[in-house]
Design a protein around this motif. Structure first.
Motif, PDB file in Angstrom:
ATOM      1  N   PRO A 185       0.821  -1.218   0.000  1.00 19.20           N
ATOM      2  CA  PRO A 185       0.000   0.000   0.000  1.00 19.20           C
ATOM      3  C   PRO A 185       0.854   1.266   0.000  1.00 19.20           C
ATOM      4  N   VAL A 186       0.483   2.217  -0.848  1.00 18.91           N
ATOM      5  CA  VAL A 186       1.090   3.548  -0.861  1.00 18.91           C
ATOM      6  C   VAL A 186      -0.041   4.572  -0.946  1.00 18.91           C
ATOM      7  N   GLU A 187       0.238   5.785  -0.476  1.00 16.37           N
ATOM      8  CA  GLU A 187      -0.818   6.791  -0.426  1.00 16.37           C
ATOM      9  C   GLU A 187      -0.928   7.604  -1.711  1.00 16.37           C
ATOM     10  N   PRO A 246      17.814  16.549   1.960  1.00 17.70           N
ATOM     11  CA  PRO A 246      18.926  17.444   2.312  1.00 17.70           C
ATOM     12  C   PRO A 246      18.530  18.876   2.634  1.00 17.70           C
ATOM     13  N   VAL A 247      17.272  19.264   2.381  1.00 26.05           N
ATOM     14  CA  VAL A 247      16.857  20.653   2.568  1.00 26.05           C
ATOM     15  C   VAL A 247      15.679  20.704   3.539  1.00 26.05           C
ATOM     16  N   ALA A 248      15.819  21.517   4.598  1.00 28.11           N
ATOM     17  CA  ALA A 248      14.778  21.591   5.630  1.00 28.11           C
ATOM     18  C   ALA A 248      13.451  22.085   5.064  1.00 28.11           C
ATOM     19  N   GLY A 249      13.493  23.076   4.175  1.00 30.51           N
ATOM     20  CA  GLY A 249      12.263  23.594   3.582  1.00 30.51           C
ATOM     21  C   GLY A 249      11.515  22.542   2.810  1.00 30.51           C
ATOM     22  N   TRP A 250      12.227  21.694   2.121  1.00 32.39           N
ATOM     23  CA  TRP A 250      11.626  20.589   1.376  1.00 32.39           C
ATOM     24  C   TRP A 250      10.904  19.639   2.337  1.00 32.39           C
ATOM     25  N   ARG A 251      11.560  19.297   3.423  1.00 32.34           N
ATOM     26  CA  ARG A 251      10.941  18.419   4.419  1.00 32.34           C
ATOM     27  C   ARG A 251       9.691  19.061   5.012  1.00 32.34           C
ATOM     28  N   ASN A 252       9.786  20.352   5.349  1.00 34.29           N
ATOM     29  CA  ASN A 252       8.689  21.019   6.063  1.00 34.29           C
ATOM     30  C   ASN A 252       7.514  21.356   5.156  1.00 34.29           C
ATOM     31  N   GLU A 253       7.806  21.907   3.981  1.00 33.09           N
ATOM     32  CA  GLU A 253       6.736  22.401   3.111  1.00 33.09           C
ATOM     33  C   GLU A 253       5.952  21.289   2.432  1.00 33.09           C
ATOM     34  N   ILE A 254       6.568  20.141   2.264  1.00 34.13           N
ATOM     35  CA  ILE A 254       5.895  19.043   1.561  1.00 34.13           C
ATOM     36  C   ILE A 254       5.663  17.852   2.489  1.00 34.13           C
ATOM     37  N   TYR A 255       6.725  17.252   2.974  1.00 33.41           N
ATOM     38  CA  TYR A 255       6.594  16.009   3.731  1.00 33.41           C
ATOM     39  C   TYR A 255       5.924  16.226   5.085  1.00 33.41           C
ATOM     40  N   LYS A 256       6.371  17.237   5.823  1.00 32.18           N
ATOM     41  CA  LYS A 256       5.761  17.469   7.133  1.00 32.18           C
ATOM     42  C   LYS A 256       4.336  17.980   6.978  1.00 32.18           C
ATOM     43  N   ARG A 257       4.111  18.883   6.025  1.00 32.42           N
ATOM     44  CA  ARG A 257       2.766  19.440   5.835  1.00 32.42           C
ATOM     45  C   ARG A 257       1.762  18.359   5.480  1.00 32.42           C
ATOM     46  N   GLU A 258       2.142  17.437   4.599  1.00 34.79           N
ATOM     47  CA  GLU A 258       1.227  16.389   4.142  1.00 34.79           C
ATOM     48  C   GLU A 258       1.400  15.085   4.924  1.00 34.79           C
ATOM     49  N   ARG A 259       2.249  15.106   5.955  1.00 35.01           N
ATOM     50  CA  ARG A 259       2.479  13.944   6.808  1.00 35.01           C
ATOM     51  C   ARG A 259       3.001  12.746   6.022  1.00 35.01           C
ATOM     52  N   LEU A 260       3.890  13.011   5.088  1.00 45.96           N
ATOM     53  CA  LEU A 260       4.516  11.954   4.299  1.00 45.96           C
ATOM     54  C   LEU A 260       5.744  11.436   5.038  1.00 45.96           C
ATOM     55  N   THR A 261       5.983  10.149   4.927  1.00 43.73           N
ATOM     56  CA  THR A 261       7.111   9.551   5.633  1.00 43.73           C
ATOM     57  C   THR A 261       8.286   9.227   4.716  1.00 43.73           C
ATOM     58  N   GLU A 262       8.015   8.928   3.438  1.00 45.27           N
ATOM     59  CA  GLU A 262       9.113   8.529   2.552  1.00 45.27           C
ATOM     60  C   GLU A 262       8.638   8.458   1.099  1.00 45.27           C
ATOM     61  N   ARG A 263       9.622   8.319   0.237  1.00 47.08           N
ATOM     62  CA  ARG A 263       9.354   8.218  -1.205  1.00 47.08           C
ATOM     63  C   ARG A 263      10.145   7.041  -1.766  1.00 47.08           C
ATOM     64  N   PHE A 264       9.510   6.294  -2.652  1.00 48.55           N
ATOM     65  CA  PHE A 264      10.138   5.174  -3.352  1.00 48.55           C
ATOM     66  C   PHE A 264       9.992   5.467  -4.840  1.00 48.55           C
ATOM     67  N   THR A 265      11.105   5.597  -5.553  1.00 47.94           N
ATOM     68  CA  THR A 265      11.083   6.056  -6.945  1.00 47.94           C
ATOM     69  C   THR A 265      11.631   4.991  -7.885  1.00 47.94           C
ATOM     70  N   GLY A 306       2.887   4.394   7.770  1.00 46.30           N
ATOM     71  CA  GLY A 306       4.192   4.219   8.390  1.00 46.30           C
ATOM     72  C   GLY A 306       5.283   3.970   7.374  1.00 46.30           C
ATOM     73  N   LEU A 307       6.475   3.693   7.884  1.00 45.18           N
ATOM     74  CA  LEU A 307       7.619   3.428   7.010  1.00 45.18           C
ATOM     75  C   LEU A 307       7.479   2.057   6.349  1.00 45.18           C
ATOM     76  N   PHE A 308       8.083   1.922   5.167  1.00 44.20           N
ATOM     77  CA  PHE A 308       8.119   0.618   4.517  1.00 44.20           C
ATOM     78  C   PHE A 308       8.876  -0.377   5.398  1.00 44.20           C
ATOM     79  N   ARG A 309       8.305  -1.529   5.601  1.00 45.72           N
ATOM     80  CA  ARG A 309       9.008  -2.603   6.290  1.00 45.72           C
ATOM     81  C   ARG A 309      10.023  -3.239   5.334  1.00 45.72           C
ATOM     82  N   GLN A 350      11.452  -5.335  -0.239  1.00 41.16           N
ATOM     83  CA  GLN A 350      11.805  -6.450  -1.110  1.00 41.16           C
ATOM     84  C   GLN A 350      10.712  -6.728  -2.132  1.00 41.16           C
ATOM     85  N   ARG A 351       9.448  -6.608  -1.723  1.00 43.77           N
ATOM     86  CA  ARG A 351       8.352  -6.831  -2.673  1.00 43.77           C
ATOM     87  C   ARG A 351       8.351  -5.757  -3.760  1.00 43.77           C
TER      88      ARG A 351
END
Length: 274
Positions: free
Chosen positions: A46-48, A122-141, A163-166, A171-172
């Motif tokens: 599952p991904v959001e 690597p950039v605090a603004g990136w973490r805060n404006e996108i990931y923290k605002r939308e409550r995202l935990t990680e990206r898999f590309t 939550g974080l990917f187990r 592996q899946r």
């Protein structure tokens, strides 16, 4: 540090459920769709959110996004909003840019994968404006090059509810990545075929209008599509009419073509207009 993998074949021992296989075939049989890709991935992990991104002249461009819970955004397009912020301020700091440059020079069958947690950005603004605002935990590309120099990315995002990917989920996803690339490549090819056929149908329609002015516009639409191999059901779906309407239009068109001494059956129309 973000984790990076690169490979061109599924990992041994990876088995997909019938639902996952069906969803991948659905992705491959039609032009690219973020929603279809998200449904396919959701059968495995599952991904959001999912975003499709194209790299043009080394610059990322959003193609389409999709959400697992689209109605929770209260009319917001979260993927588009976040991409606008990313494109305005942060994409140059993204490790995916260096990976995209590498993939662009590799064979089209390769897929590269990058996994990055929010706290690794690597950039605090990136973490805060996108990931923290939308409550995202990680990206898999997943990145691949449909053609030399052309790169597309499928970004997958998890949020705090998931939550974080187990390790087993990672592996899946790694096992799925080459198959997802193949499905996405087939979808891109289907898009090209569809665009090419639509251009051919338009040329045939113009020729019919010039040579058989007695045909109505709707009759010409039907005849042009018959010449390029579409069935009555397929024509009905494209024109948003009932199949019985297509049969009626075909009968009228064939009568007018025969009266003008022109081909009036599928095979001869294909040779004449195809």
């Amino acid at each position: 540090m973000p984790a990076i993998w690169s490979f061109d074949a599924p990992a041994p021992g990876q088995a997909l459920s019938p639902a996952a296989v069906s969803a991948l075939l659905d992705c491959a049989s039609a032009p690219p769709s973020a929603a279809r890709l998200l449904r396919a991935i959701d059968t495995v992990v599952p991904v959001e959110y999912l975003s499709l991104v194209n790299f043009r002249r080394d610059t990322p461009e959003l193609i389409e996004g999709s959400s697992r819970h689209p109605h929770e955004g209260h009319g917001r397009d979260v993927v588009a909003e976040c991409f606008a912020i990313y494109r305005r301020s942060y994409w140059r700091a993204d490790a995916v840019m260096r990976l995209a440059d590498r993939v662009s020079q590799r064979p089209a069958r390769e897929v590269a994968v990058l996994h990055c947690r929010a706290d690794e950005l690597p950039v605090a603004g990136w973490r805060n404006e996108i990931y923290k605002r939308e409550r995202l935990t990680e990206r898999f590309t997943l990145l691949h090059a449909p053609a030399r120099g052309a790169v597309q990315a499928i970004h997958l995002y998890r949020d705090e509810r998931q939550g974080l990917f187990r390790p087993d989920e990672i592996q899946r996803l790694l096992g799925l990545a080459p198959l997802l690339r193949q499905a996405h490549q087939a979808a891109l090819n289907a898009e090209g075929v569809a665009a090419d056929r639509e251009a051919q149908v338009a040329l045939s329609r113009q020729r019919l209008a010039r040579l058989v002015p007695a045909l109505s516009p709707r009759e010409a639409e039907v005849v042009a599509r018959i010449a390029h191999g579409l069935s009555a059901d397929g024509i009905a779906a494209e024109l948003d009419v009932a199949p019985s309407t297509v049969v009626t239009l075909r009968k009228r068109a064939y009568a007018k073509l025969a009266e003008a001494g022109l081909p009036a059956d599928r095979l001869r129309l294909a040779r004449w207009l195809g």
